[in-house]
Design an enzyme around this catalytic site. Structure first.
Site: not given
Ligand code: B1M
Length: 215
Positions: A98, A100, A151
């Site tokens: 991930d 982000h 996630s």
């Protein structure tokens, strides 16, 4: 266009030029955290909606994210700070797979500005790296962030890995990120993990939970 509307628009449009001047103006009437929470995050929410409905393409989302990051970086030095440190230490990471990191970095800022030492490992971090850092830095808690639905599965696997390594009692875990819900964490994860695992809806809840852990 009124100032705050224009600032929100800058995030949606990924428009960087003149950002600092607008932020300076905004800080004359609101503290930096209010500008982030009320204006900039609202812009990011719109970006998510536009992207989710196919009305915005990925490169433009990236541009918006870059303007958001630049805005937060510009506001950060103007925030109220308790620089004393020493309230406790946490390792923070976006989980494996991930990328982000805007939310995680906001959590870092809020915790650091409120007396916590934060070891921010960045994005795409496997649990082995997170646990090694937790050991090395003798942290009091582990914080994981993730925005992708996959996630949430990685977080579950991470907690299972922590159980199997027998380290669950050492580190309470804070989980956050838009893909999670309170009920997923409380119903599916708390029973599975032998230590304490808590959900933080936003950076301020993360701070409150750290205060509880360290009390
Ligand atoms: Co992506 N993305 N993205 N993206 N992106 C989402 C998450 C998505 C919901 C958009 C959508 O479809 N509407 C969607 C996920 C869907 C899903 O999984 N079902 C998505 C997708 C699909 C993708 C890609 C797969 C797209 C692609 O490549 N086709 C790809 C994934 C790459 C990867 O990770 N492997 C991708 C890429 C990107 C960009 C790189 C372009 C960019 C990220 C840039 C960056 O972060 N440096 C990006 C962005 C910007 C978004 C949206 C639009 C905005 C995210 C954001 O920064 N929000 C997002 C839409 C959305 O979230 N609704 C989306 C603002 C931020 C402050 O919120 O991180 O939630 P958030 O943090 C909050 C709380 O959650 C909490 O505190 C913060 C507020 O105080 N919090 C914590 C977060 N972590 C915490 C940890 C804590 C405590 C609280 O304690 C440890």
């Amino acid at each position: 266009m009124p100032l705050f509307e224009r600032l929100e628009r800058r995030i949606v449009d990924g428009e960087r030029s003149g950002l600092e001047a607008d932020l300076d103006d905004a800080m004359r009437s609101k503290p930096p955290l209010e500008i982030i929470n009320e204006t900039l995050l609202s812009g990011m929410k719109t970006v998510g909606e536009l992207f989710g409905s196919g009305q915005m393409q990925l490169p433009f989302v990236l541009q918006s994210a870059e303007v958001m990051k630049a805005a937060v970086a510009y506001l950060e030095p103007h925030m109220e700070k308790d620089d004393s440190g020493g309230k406790g230490r946490i390792v923070l990471a976006t989980v494996k797979g991930d990328v982000h990191d805007i939310g995680k970095n906001l959590v870092d800022i809020i915790l650091s500005n409120n007396g916590y030492d934060v070891v921010n490992l960045g994005i795409k971090q496997p649990i082995t790296t997170i646990l090694d850092a937790a050991d090395e830095h003798r942290v009091d808690a582990i914080g994981m962030s993730g925005l992708l639905v996959k996630s949430t599965v990685i977080m579950k696997e991470n907690l299972e890995e922590m159980n199997s390594r027998g380290v669950a009692d050492r580190w309470p875990v804070l989980l956050g990120g838009a893909a999670l819900t309170r009920s997923y964490v409380e119903n599916d994860l708390t029973d599975l993990y032998h230590g304490s695992v808590r959900y933080a809806r936003d950076a301020f809840e993360g701070l409150r939970l750290m205060d509880t852990i360290m009390a």
